[in-house]
Design an enzyme around this catalytic site. Structure first.
Site, mmCIF file in Angstrom:
data_model
loop_
_atom_site.group_PDB
_atom_site.id
_atom_site.type_symbol
_atom_site.label_atom_id
_atom_site.label_comp_id
_atom_site.label_asym_id
_atom_site.label_seq_id
_atom_site.Cartn_x
_atom_site.Cartn_y
_atom_site.Cartn_z
ATOM 1 N N SER A 51 8.509 2.729 5.546
ATOM 2 C CA SER A 51 9.318 3.549 4.681
ATOM 3 C C SER A 51 8.968 3.324 3.226
ATOM 4 O O SER A 51 7.907 3.703 2.768
ATOM 5 C CB SER A 51 10.794 3.268 4.937
ATOM 6 N N HIS A 88 4.574 -7.550 -0.102
ATOM 7 C CA HIS A 88 4.237 -8.835 -0.712
ATOM 8 C C HIS A 88 4.946 -9.009 -2.055
ATOM 9 O O HIS A 88 5.490 -8.059 -2.624
ATOM 10 C CB HIS A 88 2.721 -8.938 -0.892
ATOM 11 N N ASP A 136 0.849 -1.185 0.000
ATOM 12 C CA ASP A 136 0.000 0.000 0.000
ATOM 13 C C ASP A 136 0.888 1.240 0.000
ATOM 14 O O ASP A 136 2.013 1.212 0.510
ATOM 15 C CB ASP A 136 -0.860 0.040 1.262
#
Length: 288
Positions: A254, A149, A92
């Site tokens: 980060s 992921h 995200d």
């Protein structure tokens, strides 16, 4: 540059990055309810964290702040794009930059770029397959889901911990700190995939308490020295991670950078600088 931005950049060079980050890391592991519940509640409200998609919605149920920050999501909260050959967004956040690796360098912001070789730990042989290839940089904001992921199914070849500074990572530092992502502490994971070599780089930042991977556990903070771990057949049993599987996580987050070799991928046409993204959406397609 404004006085406020100038002071912020100057402070980045003067602050004791690692000491500050480690102290915050200790606080993030505190289990005392009076402390962790207030901290988690404040953070969730301040950054408007969407807890309705979290596997555990009750803020007081988390054992400490780090457990909340690296929270799992409900099944189906991040569906994987099912377009044939689709390469997935690993996290995200928002696209910081994406494009072509030119002359061995990755574009950072107007007037700034950084060396692929330095990003990957200073080994020219490790960097060679990515010369002339493609990169995408995804910035994770405080409110985001902080697990990273796999864009594609891959066999892990190597993990490299690269020590470095811990500058804050945001638009201001990207525009004013030269070689930002090749200076910060980072974990480089290289994989063999159906699209050739792929690197996923987890970049640390100010107050990032640690970086973990699913195959090595806690990687930072270790002794601050360059460390390479090989995972090929001659070294140990190969590790295969499926497309969409968790690769690692940030405890305070980060940036994730994905690299491919030349003529392998074509970034999704709708994506550009500052485009919001979610883990599992289409990041790219195979280049025809």
């Amino acid at each position: 540059m404004s006085i406020k931005k100038n002071l912020f950049i100057t402070a980045q060079y003067l602050l004791p990055h690692h000491l500050l980050s480690r102290l915050i890391g200790f606080a993030a592991e505190c289990r005392a309810p009076w402390f962790k519940d207030r901290l988690i509640g404040w953070f969730a409200k301040q950054y408007q964290v969407n807890m309705s998609e979290a596997e555990v919605e009750d803020l007081t149920a988390y054992e400490h702040f780090n457990a909340f920050f690296t929270r799992a999501l409900k099944d189906g909260a991040r569906p994987l794009d099912n377009t044939e050959g689709s390469i997935l967004c690993p996290a995200d956040g928002a696209i910081s930059q994406l494009g072509k690796i030119e002359h061995g360098r990755v574009f950072q912001a107007k007037g700034h770029s950084f060396s692929v070789t330095e990003l990957l730990g200073g080994d020219s042989a490790r960097a060679e397959p990515f010369m002339g290839g493609e990169f995408a940089t995804v910035y994770l904001s405080p409110k985001d889901y902080h697990r990273v992921h796999m864009p594609l199914t891959g066999t892990l070849r190597e993990m490299v911990y690269v020590p470095g500074r811990l500058f804050s990572v945001n638009q201001t530092t990207a525009e004013n700190v030269p070689e930002l992502f090749a200076r910060n502490e980072r974990v480089v994971c290289t994989f063999d995939t159906e699209r050739g070599p792929m690197a996923v780089v987890l970049v640390g930042a100010m107050i990032v308490a640690s970086i973990e991977t699913v195959f090595a556990g806690l990687v930072t903070p270790p002794k601050r020295a360059l460390k390479t771990v090989r995972y090929d057949e001659s070294s140990r049993q190969p590790i295969v991670l499926e497309r969409g599987a968790e690769l690692g996580r940030f405890k305070l987050g980060s940036t994730a950078i994905v690299l491919f070799g030349p003529e392998q991928v074509q970034w999704a046409a709708e994506l550009g600088e500052t485009s919001p993204v979610r883990m599992g959406q289409q990041l790219a397609l195979p280049r025809q």
